[in-house]
Every structure is written in C-alpha cells, then in structure tokens.
Design an enzyme around this catalytic site. Structure first.
Site, short mmCIF file in Angstrom:
data_model
loop_
_atom_site.label_atom_id
_atom_site.label_comp_id
_atom_site.label_asym_id
_atom_site.label_seq_id
_atom_site.Cartn_x
_atom_site.Cartn_y
_atom_site.Cartn_z
N GLU A 1 1.04 -1.10 0.37
CA GLU A 1 -0.45 -0.06 -0.19
C GLU A 1 1.29 1.11 0.10
O GLU A 1 0.83 2.52 0.97
CB GLU A 1 -1.12 -0.06 1.09
CG GLU A 1 -1.76 -1.23 1.10
CD GLU A 1 -2.85 -1.52 2.37
OE1 GLU A 1 -2.83 -0.60 3.54
OE2 GLU A 1 -3.44 -2.74 2.44
N GLU B 1 -6.05 -10.42 -1.11
CA GLU B 1 -6.92 -10.48 0.35
C GLU B 1 -8.57 -10.09 -0.21
O GLU B 1 -9.34 -9.09 0.02
CB GLU B 1 -6.78 -8.83 0.52
CG GLU B 1 -5.33 -9.24 0.92
CD GLU B 1 -4.58 -7.43 1.65
OE1 GLU B 1 -5.15 -6.89 2.41
OE2 GLU B 1 -3.70 -7.30 1.78
O1 G3I Z 1 -4.84 -7.47 19.49
C1 G3I Z 1 -6.29 -6.44 20.24
C2 G3I Z 1 -6.08 -6.98 20.97
O2 G3I Z 1 -5.37 -7.10 21.95
C3 G3I Z 1 -7.07 -5.40 21.50
O3 G3I Z 1 -8.26 -5.42 22.52
C4 G3I Z 1 -8.34 -5.39 19.93
C5 G3I Z 1 -8.83 -3.74 20.71
O4 G3I Z 1 -9.53 -3.01 18.86
O5 G3I Z 1 -7.55 -4.67 18.66
C6 G3I Z 1 -6.33 -6.25 18.39
O6 G3I Z 1 -6.21 -6.01 16.89
C7 G3I Z 1 -6.36 -5.59 16.48
C8 G3I Z 1 -6.43 -6.81 14.82
O7 G3I Z 1 -6.53 -7.05 13.94
C9 G3I Z 1 -6.28 -7.55 15.44
O8 G3I Z 1 -7.62 -8.20 15.73
C10 G3I Z 1 -6.53 -4.21 15.89
O9 G3I Z 1 -7.30 -3.72 16.59
C11 G3I Z 1 -7.23 -4.01 14.45
O10 G3I Z 1 -7.24 -2.75 13.73
C12 G3I Z 1 -6.55 -4.73 13.24
O11 G3I Z 1 -7.38 -5.02 12.38
C13 G3I Z 1 -6.63 -5.70 10.86
C14 G3I Z 1 -6.47 -4.72 10.29
O12 G3I Z 1 -5.77 -4.88 8.83
C15 G3I Z 1 -5.16 -3.50 10.87
O13 G3I Z 1 -4.53 -2.80 10.41
C16 G3I Z 1 -7.41 -7.00 10.25
O14 G3I Z 1 -7.26 -7.01 11.36
C17 G3I Z 1 -6.92 -6.99 9.02
O15 G3I Z 1 -7.55 -7.42 8.28
C18 G3I Z 1 -6.32 -5.59 8.16
O16 G3I Z 1 -5.73 -6.58 6.85
C19 G3I Z 1 -5.66 -5.28 6.26
C20 G3I Z 1 -3.91 -5.76 5.20
O17 G3I Z 1 -3.00 -5.96 6.70
C21 G3I Z 1 -3.82 -5.68 4.29
N1 G3I Z 1 -4.44 -4.79 3.84
C22 G3I Z 1 -5.78 -4.17 3.84
C23 G3I Z 1 -6.28 -5.41 4.90
C24 G3I Z 1 -7.34 -5.19 5.29
O18 G3I Z 1 -7.96 -3.96 6.30
#
Ligand code: G3I
Length: 366
Positions: free
Chosen positions: A155, A260
């Site tokens: 990205e 994805e």
């Molecule tokens: O692990 C923490 C947890 O400890 C906490 O309590 C909780 C509270 O919000 O958050 C948890 O972390 C989350 C993490 O996923 C694991 O579940 C984050 O908030 C959340 O923002 C994060 O989201 C991920 C996102 O990338 C973040 O950038 C998504 O799961 C994941 O599917 C997404 O993947 C991205 C690709 O890497 C790149 N392209 C876009 C795609 C979708 O956004």
C-alpha cells in the site's frame, strides 16, 4: 436429541467466534478444484494458527494450499521494540504450513500502517533508515527458506498513482521501495517478492503501480509479482479494470495475484481498504444482522462467478487467489469501517458451510 436451548447456545457461539462445527466431506475442495489453474489461499488469524479448533484446522487444510497471516507478521507485532523481535506466532504459522502442506506468503515487511509505537518517537533519517534496514534483514532473514513469498511493500500508493506520504517516503525518499526489494532479495534469495495494494486495478493507481514496478526492475532489482488485494463491493466489481490490470502487469513479467479477496455486502460510501477510513453507524448501516436477503446472496454469487470466470480466462498469468478470511465470521469487514456489523463477504458462512457463491466458483472450473 439436542435441546432448543443448547442449539441456540451452540449457534450463538458459532456466530460470535466464527468457530466451525462439522463440515461435510462431500463439500468440494477449492484447492483441488483449481489445482491446475492457480493456488487458493486464505488469511489466518491467531486462533486458526494455534489450531484451537480441530474442525477448523481440518477445514482449512482441505480447502486451501496457501495462507497469509492476517496480522502476526506486521511490524507492530513482530518487531514490538527497537531491538526486540517476536517470532513466536510467525514460527507457529510456519509449522502450520509444513504440517498441512500450505505455502506461506509473508505479510508484510514495509507498510505505513500497524507500525510499532516506538516509530512515532523517531524523527531522524538515520534512525528510520536503520529501522527499515534491520527490520527487513532480520525478519526476511529469519524466514529465509521458510516462507514461499513476501509482500515486501504494501500500500505505498495514493489513489492518483503518486507515492503515499508515509514515514518511509518522508525520511528515505522515493528509492525506498527499490531498497526494500533489494534488502529482501539479499536476506532471502529464494523467496518470491511482491508489491501489494488495494484499488491498483483502477487506472490511475495502476499507472502508479506500473511505474513503481518499472523503477524497481530498471534498478536491476528483482520483483516477481503484484498483488491486487481485491476488497470489492457487491454489484460493483470492476471486471474490466481487473482484466486490463492482469494483462498489463503480466506484460511486465509479473505474476499476478488476488491477495485479499472479499466482497463487502454492507453499505459503504467509499471504495478500497484504507484502514484509517471509518464511517459513523446509523440505523441503516447494519441491515442484515438477522440474515442475508436472497437477492443479495444471488448478486454475491453472480459477482464471484464472473470474477472466477475472468481469473480462469487468465490462468496463465494469475498464480494465486487468496480470500481475506476463512469464513464470514472471521472477516475484518464485520468491524470495518464500522465496528460490530454482520457482513457476508466470503464463500463460507459462519459455520463453514458453503454459500451459493461457493457453488458458482466451483462450477466455473467445469
Ligand atoms: O490485538 C488487538 C487486541 O489486543 C485489542 O484488544 C483489540 C481492540 O481493538 O485490537 C486488536 O487488534 C486488532 C487487530 O486487527 C487484530 O485483531 C486491531 O484493532 C485491528 O485494527 C486490526 O485490524 C486488521 C487491519 O488489517 C489493521 O490494519 C485486520 O484484522 C486485518 O484484516 C487488516 O488487514 C489489512 C491487510 O493487512 C492489508 N490490506 C488491507 C487489509 C484490510 O484492512
């Protein structure tokens, strides 16, 4: 006989956790159906990597031959402090892959998002340069010979095709992408190296992506492929742009992947997958909490059918299609751009049962 109360408890647990009950052995296997065409991947979360649910593990092993960690190899998690790396979950993923014959795509070395918090305190070019270099050398070096491929840079582009003003561009200048590929190649010579983005099938962003690929190649640095993430919306698949992109990227010698894939069925007022973009909830924003209407289910199936027909038409150029999650219950789209919605973007429902879209995708191979 299972009591109604127990049934409700079990189905609620499935709904909440995305855990899989039994699945039918008669359900066809995606990886087998596409064996001669391209690899079939999924994103994996912690529970899946740790094999907390044996039925889910068996389901993943039956359906997929490639996997991408949804979060655990991102820099915030794998490199939490300046001189501390945490390879524990990544190593478990490598073991998972070996055990179940699943190739692992590392995701991702250089991304402006999910960076370790200590980066915010760094304001010198030298320090950003040493973070960048050490991070790639250490992480790609650790997984040398263990991952099949890396999303080296993720990205890096704006929608108009210019380079995103990330911390890397700001401090390292516009050669940082070439440098990232060079470092990854040195640290892990046998690994395929990719550039990955969303909306890079759109003409302006595609042009930026093509320029980026050419720049890396012209520097004599290896880049093997390009990932079109494929976060699309139901009824609005940009099939012409996808086809044009596959052709143009392949003409540069790139392997092309959909990395994805998911098809959002909920209301949204913008395209793509910029995780910093959010929407405010209102009464209309979670319309299918009680179930997906048949019209939408059929549209989703038709979209998946058209997409896979297109990908099969270009199977000489497309090497992998990875879904962003195993089933609807695991999808990040239940929590983005609004938390706590009920989305249905994948081929399997919350109980790992195949949806009409799955049947269409399998039928496309016949
Ligand atoms: O692990 C923490 C947890 O400890 C906490 O309590 C909780 C509270 O919000 O958050 C948890 O972390 C989350 C993490 O996923 C694991 O579940 C984050 O908030 C959340 O923002 C994060 O989201 C991920 C996102 O990338 C973040 O950038 C998504 O799961 C994941 O599917 C997404 O993947 C991205 C690709 O890497 C790149 N392209 C876009 C795609 C979708 O956004």
């Amino acid at each position: 006989m299972i009591s109604k109360r127990k049934f409700m408890a079990v189905s609620t647990a499935i709904f909440i956790t995305g855990a899989a009950p039994g699945f039918s052995q008669s359900t066809p296997s995606l990886k087998d159906a596409f064996k001669k065409d391209f690899g079939i991947g999924t994103a994996l979360n912690n529970a899946q990597i740790e094999e907390r649910d044996p039925q889910m593990t068996a389901f993943i092993a039956r359906q997929f031959n490639m996997a991408t960690p949804e979060n655990i190899m991102k820099s915030a998690l794998i490199h939490p402090k300046w001189d501390t790396y945490d390879f524990s979950m990544g190593d478990k993923l490598i073991e998972f892959g070996k055990k179940h014959n699943i190739k692992i795509n590392g995701h991702t070395l250089i991304w402006h998002s999910q960076l370790p918090p200590f980066i915010r305190g760094i304001h010198s070019q030298d320090s950003i340069r040493s973070f960048f270099t050490d991070h790639i050398k250490t992480v790609a070096g650790h997984y040398k010979g263990k991952v099949f491929s890396w999303d080296v840079v993720n990205e890096a582009l704006n929608e108009d095709g210019t380079l995103r003003k990330s911390v890397f561009l700001q401090y390292l200048g516009d050669n940082y992408i070439t440098d990232a590929f060079r470092l990854a190649q040195e640290a892990s010579p046998g690994t395929e190296l990719y550039y990955n983005d969303y909306n890079n099938e759109q003409p302006a962003k595609r042009a930026g992506c093509i320029a980026l690929i050419k720049k890396v190649k012209e520097a004599g640095v290896r880049i093997d492929g390009v990932g079109i993430q494929g976060h699309w919306h139901v009824g609005k698949l940009p099939l012409k742009d996808i086809e044009e992109s596959i052709i143009q990227y392949a003409a540069l010698g790139m392997k092309v992947m959909i990395t994805e894939l998911d098809i959002d069925v909920l209301p949204r007022n913008f395209q793509g997958a910029d995780v910093s973009q959010r929407m405010t909830a209102n009464e209309q924003s979670n319309p299918y909490a009680a179930g997906l209407p048949d019209t939408v289910q059929q549209q989703l199936a038709a979209d998946y059918e058209a997409l896979f027909n297109l990908l099969l038409k270009h199977k000489d150029k497309v090497t992998r299609v990875t879904f962003w999650g195993v089933n609807d219950g695991n999808s990040w789209l239940n929590n983005w751009p609004i938390r706590g919605r009920t989305n249905y973007p994948l081929l399997f429902d919350r109980a790992n049962q195949p949806k009409p879209a799955f049947e269409k995708v399998i039928a496309a191979t016949k």
